[in-house]
Design a protein around this motif. Structure first.
Motif, PDB file in Angstrom:
ATOM      1  N   MET A 142      -0.583  10.885  18.609  1.00 27.86           N
ATOM      2  CA  MET A 142      -0.404   9.427  18.728  1.00 27.86           C
ATOM      3  C   MET A 142      -1.659   8.696  18.234  1.00 27.86           C
ATOM      4  O   MET A 142      -1.556   7.680  17.546  1.00 27.86           O
ATOM      5  CB  MET A 142      -0.148   9.022  20.180  1.00 27.86           C
ATOM      6  N   ILE A 143      -2.819   9.211  18.590  1.00 22.64           N
ATOM      7  CA  ILE A 143      -4.076   8.606  18.149  1.00 22.64           C
ATOM      8  C   ILE A 143      -4.191   8.684  16.629  1.00 22.64           C
ATOM      9  O   ILE A 143      -4.610   7.725  15.980  1.00 22.64           O
ATOM     10  CB  ILE A 143      -5.270   9.286  18.848  1.00 22.64           C
ATOM     11  N   LEU A 144      -3.784   9.821  16.072  1.00 12.52           N
ATOM     12  CA  LEU A 144      -3.816  10.028  14.624  1.00 12.52           C
ATOM     13  C   LEU A 144      -2.979   8.984  13.880  1.00 12.52           C
ATOM     14  O   LEU A 144      -3.333   8.562  12.786  1.00 12.52           O
ATOM     15  CB  LEU A 144      -3.315  11.435  14.291  1.00 12.52           C
ATOM     16  N   VAL A 145      -1.903   8.527  14.498  1.00 13.09           N
ATOM     17  CA  VAL A 145      -1.040   7.530  13.863  1.00 13.09           C
ATOM     18  C   VAL A 145      -1.431   6.103  14.257  1.00 13.09           C
ATOM     19  O   VAL A 145      -1.476   5.213  13.416  1.00 13.09           O
ATOM     20  CB  VAL A 145       0.445   7.791  14.223  1.00 13.09           C
ATOM     21  N   PHE A 146      -1.734   5.889  15.538  1.00 12.59           N
ATOM     22  CA  PHE A 146      -1.958   4.530  16.044  1.00 12.59           C
ATOM     23  C   PHE A 146      -3.125   3.813  15.371  1.00 12.59           C
ATOM     24  O   PHE A 146      -2.980   2.673  14.907  1.00 12.59           O
ATOM     25  CB  PHE A 146      -2.175   4.561  17.561  1.00 12.59           C
ATOM     26  N   TYR A 147      -4.298   4.437  15.339  1.00 21.73           N
ATOM     27  CA  TYR A 147      -5.472   3.731  14.835  1.00 21.73           C
ATOM     28  C   TYR A 147      -5.395   3.389  13.348  1.00 21.73           C
ATOM     29  O   TYR A 147      -5.684   2.251  12.978  1.00 21.73           O
ATOM     30  CB  TYR A 147      -6.751   4.478  15.209  1.00 21.73           C
ATOM     31  N   PRO A 148      -4.992   4.320  12.489  1.00 24.87           N
ATOM     32  CA  PRO A 148      -4.829   3.907  11.085  1.00 24.87           C
ATOM     33  C   PRO A 148      -3.740   2.848  10.912  1.00 24.87           C
ATOM     34  O   PRO A 148      -3.890   1.923  10.118  1.00 24.87           O
ATOM     35  CB  PRO A 148      -4.442   5.194  10.360  1.00 24.87           C
ATOM     36  N   LEU A 149      -2.670   2.963  11.698  1.00 25.69           N
ATOM     37  CA  LEU A 149      -1.573   1.999  11.592  1.00 25.69           C
ATOM     38  C   LEU A 149      -2.017   0.600  11.998  1.00 25.69           C
ATOM     39  O   LEU A 149      -1.816  -0.368  11.259  1.00 25.69           O
ATOM     40  CB  LEU A 149      -0.391   2.446  12.461  1.00 25.69           C
ATOM     41  N   MET A 150      -2.657   0.498  13.155  1.00 29.24           N
ATOM     42  CA  MET A 150      -2.983  -0.822  13.702  1.00 29.24           C
ATOM     43  C   MET A 150      -4.274  -1.431  13.148  1.00 29.24           C
ATOM     44  O   MET A 150      -4.433  -2.646  13.187  1.00 29.24           O
ATOM     45  CB  MET A 150      -3.083  -0.746  15.229  1.00 29.24           C
ATOM     46  N   TYR A 151      -5.179  -0.607  12.657  1.00 26.86           N
ATOM     47  CA  TYR A 151      -6.457  -1.147  12.199  1.00 26.86           C
ATOM     48  C   TYR A 151      -6.631  -1.096  10.683  1.00 26.86           C
ATOM     49  O   TYR A 151      -7.550  -1.715  10.163  1.00 26.86           O
ATOM     50  CB  TYR A 151      -7.615  -0.431  12.901  1.00 26.86           C
ATOM     51  N   LEU A 152      -5.781  -0.354   9.977  1.00 27.43           N
ATOM     52  CA  LEU A 152      -5.882  -0.289   8.523  1.00 27.43           C
ATOM     53  C   LEU A 152      -4.589  -0.743   7.836  1.00 27.43           C
ATOM     54  O   LEU A 152      -4.596  -1.678   7.047  1.00 27.43           O
ATOM     55  CB  LEU A 152      -6.223   1.137   8.063  1.00 27.43           C
ATOM     56  N   VAL A 153      -3.494  -0.069   8.145  1.00 21.62           N
ATOM     57  CA  VAL A 153      -2.237  -0.276   7.419  1.00 21.62           C
ATOM     58  C   VAL A 153      -1.665  -1.670   7.663  1.00 21.62           C
ATOM     59  O   VAL A 153      -1.446  -2.426   6.715  1.00 21.62           O
ATOM     60  CB  VAL A 153      -1.210   0.818   7.788  1.00 21.62           C
ATOM     61  N   ILE A 154      -1.424  -2.002   8.906  1.00 21.56           N
ATOM     62  CA  ILE A 154      -0.780  -3.296   9.208  1.00 21.56           C
ATOM     63  C   ILE A 154      -1.665  -4.478   8.812  1.00 21.56           C
ATOM     64  O   ILE A 154      -1.188  -5.386   8.132  1.00 21.56           O
ATOM     65  CB  ILE A 154      -0.325  -3.350  10.680  1.00 21.56           C
ATOM     66  N   PRO A 155      -2.954  -4.494   9.183  1.00 23.32           N
ATOM     67  CA  PRO A 155      -3.759  -5.655   8.764  1.00 23.32           C
ATOM     68  C   PRO A 155      -3.870  -5.786   7.237  1.00 23.32           C
ATOM     69  O   PRO A 155      -3.865  -6.893   6.715  1.00 23.32           O
ATOM     70  CB  PRO A 155      -5.133  -5.388   9.374  1.00 23.32           C
ATOM     71  N   HIS A 156      -3.953  -4.682   6.553  1.00 23.53           N
ATOM     72  CA  HIS A 156      -4.153  -4.745   5.109  1.00 23.53           C
ATOM     73  C   HIS A 156      -2.857  -5.099   4.362  1.00 23.53           C
ATOM     74  O   HIS A 156      -2.846  -6.013   3.541  1.00 23.53           O
ATOM     75  CB  HIS A 156      -4.709  -3.419   4.604  1.00 23.53           C
ATOM     76  N   PHE A 157      -1.783  -4.387   4.647  1.00 22.34           N
ATOM     77  CA  PHE A 157      -0.554  -4.560   3.864  1.00 22.34           C
ATOM     78  C   PHE A 157       0.357  -5.661   4.406  1.00 22.34           C
ATOM     79  O   PHE A 157       1.054  -6.317   3.650  1.00 22.34           O
ATOM     80  CB  PHE A 157       0.225  -3.249   3.780  1.00 22.34           C
ATOM     81  N   LEU A 158       0.351  -5.893   5.710  1.00 26.18           N
ATOM     82  CA  LEU A 158       1.225  -6.924   6.274  1.00 26.18           C
ATOM     83  C   LEU A 158       0.724  -8.320   5.930  1.00 26.18           C
ATOM     84  O   LEU A 158       1.515  -9.204   5.594  1.00 26.18           O
ATOM     85  CB  LEU A 158       1.341  -6.741   7.787  1.00 26.18           C
ATOM     86  N   LYS A 159      -0.578  -8.523   5.994  1.00 22.49           N
ATOM     87  CA  LYS A 159      -1.137  -9.837   5.655  1.00 22.49           C
ATOM     88  C   LYS A 159      -0.911 -10.187   4.189  1.00 22.49           C
ATOM     89  O   LYS A 159      -0.706 -11.339   3.844  1.00 22.49           O
ATOM     90  CB  LYS A 159      -2.631  -9.883   5.979  1.00 22.49           C
ATOM     91  N   LYS A 165       2.745  -6.810   1.274  1.00 23.74           N
ATOM     92  CA  LYS A 165       3.058  -5.705   0.366  1.00 23.74           C
ATOM     93  C   LYS A 165       3.958  -4.735   1.121  1.00 23.74           C
ATOM     94  O   LYS A 165       3.510  -3.741   1.688  1.00 23.74           O
ATOM     95  CB  LYS A 165       1.773  -5.035  -0.110  1.00 23.74           C
ATOM     96  N   TRP A 166       5.238  -5.033   1.119  1.00 19.98           N
ATOM     97  CA  TRP A 166       6.206  -4.312   1.939  1.00 19.98           C
ATOM     98  C   TRP A 166       6.376  -2.857   1.516  1.00 19.98           C
ATOM     99  O   TRP A 166       6.513  -1.983   2.367  1.00 19.98           O
ATOM    100  CB  TRP A 166       7.551  -5.032   1.934  1.00 19.98           C
ATOM    101  N   LEU A 167       6.383  -2.602   0.229  1.00 16.77           N
ATOM    102  CA  LEU A 167       6.561  -1.233  -0.255  1.00 16.77           C
ATOM    103  C   LEU A 167       5.369  -0.361   0.155  1.00 16.77           C
ATOM    104  O   LEU A 167       5.553   0.773   0.606  1.00 16.77           O
ATOM    105  CB  LEU A 167       6.736  -1.220  -1.776  1.00 16.77           C
ATOM    106  N   PHE A 168       4.161  -0.904   0.022  1.00 19.27           N
ATOM    107  CA  PHE A 168       2.975  -0.159   0.423  1.00 19.27           C
ATOM    108  C   PHE A 168       2.936   0.037   1.938  1.00 19.27           C
ATOM    109  O   PHE A 168       2.524   1.098   2.422  1.00 19.27           O
ATOM    110  CB  PHE A 168       1.701  -0.852  -0.049  1.00 19.27           C
ATOM    111  N   LEU A 169       3.346  -0.981   2.677  1.00 10.11           N
ATOM    112  CA  LEU A 169       3.393  -0.884   4.137  1.00 10.11           C
ATOM    113  C   LEU A 169       4.352   0.221   4.554  1.00 10.11           C
ATOM    114  O   LEU A 169       4.001   1.091   5.364  1.00 10.11           O
ATOM    115  CB  LEU A 169       3.828  -2.216   4.746  1.00 10.11           C
TER     116      LEU A 169
END
Length: 167
Positions: A45-62, A65-69
Motif C-alpha cells: 500500500m505504501i509503495l502505491v500510495f505515496y507515488p500516487l498521492m505525491y507525484l502522479v495525481i498532483p503532476h498529471f491531474l493538475k 493529462k488523463w492518459l498519463f494519469l
C-alpha cells in the motif's frame, strides 16, 4: 509531526490487519504468515500510495493529462502486483511452517508459488481479489489525505476573506 502521523497511521493499519488475521479462522494465523501477510500488504500500500498521492495525481491531474494519469495508475498497480507476487514467493520460500501448512491445506496454491516468478506474477495479475484489496486498502489513506487538503484549503480561504474584510 507529519512524518510521525504517517508512521503512526501505517503502524495502526498493520496492527489492525494483524489482529484481524490472528482472531480469524485463517489457516495460516499460527504461522509466520500471521505477521508477514499484513506487513507485505502495508508495504505494498505504501509503495502505491505515496507515488500516487505525491507525484502522479498532483503532476498529471493538475495538468489534465488523463492518459498519463491512467497510465501511471496502471503502472503503480502493476508494481503492486509484482511486489505482492515476489513477496509471497519469498515468504513461502523461507518459511518452512508456512509451506508445510500450504502443502496440507492448499497444495495447488503452493505449486503455483513454487513455479517461476513470471508465472507467479501472471497468476497474481489474473486475481481480481488482489486489485479489490489494493483499492479498498487505499480508500482510507486517500480520504484522509484529501480531507486534510480540503481543510487547509478552507482555512486559507477563510484567512483571505478575513483580509478582504479588513481592507
Amino acid at each position: 509531526f507529519r512524518l510521525l502521523s504517517h508512521a503512526l497511521f501505517w503502524i495502526l493499519s498493520f496492527s489492525s490487519s494483524y489482529f484481524l488475521i490472528k482472531f480469524s479462522f485463517d489457516t495460516y494465523k499460527d504461522t509466520p504468515l500471521g505477521y508477514w501477510t499484513p506487513l507485505r500488504n502495508i508495504l505494498g500500500m505504501i509503495l502505491v500510495f505515496y507515488p500516487l498521492m505525491y507525484l502522479v495525481i498532483p503532476h498529471f491531474l493538475k495538468k489534465r493529462k488523463w492518459l498519463f494519469l491512467t497510465s501511471a495508475i496502471v503502472l503503480l498497480t502493476f508494481l503492486y502486483v509484482i511486489f505482492d507476487a515476489i513477496g509471497e514467493k519469498i515468504v513461502f520460500h523461507y518459511c518452512e511452517s508456512c509451506s508445510l501448512m500450504a502443502l496440507e491445506h492448499n497444495p495447488d496454491f503452493l505449486s503455483v508459488i513454487r513455479k517461476s516468478t513470471l508465472t507467479n506474477i501472471l497468476f497474481k495479475a489474473s486475481n481480481i481479489q488482489l486489485y479489490l484489496h489494493l483499492f479498498s486498502g487505499l480508500i482510507l489513506p486517500i480520504a484522509i489525505k484529501v480531507s486534510i487538503g480540503y481543510y487547509h484549503f478552507y482555512i486559507k480561504n477563510l484567512e483571505l476573506e478575513k483580509e478582504k474584510v479588513r481592507l
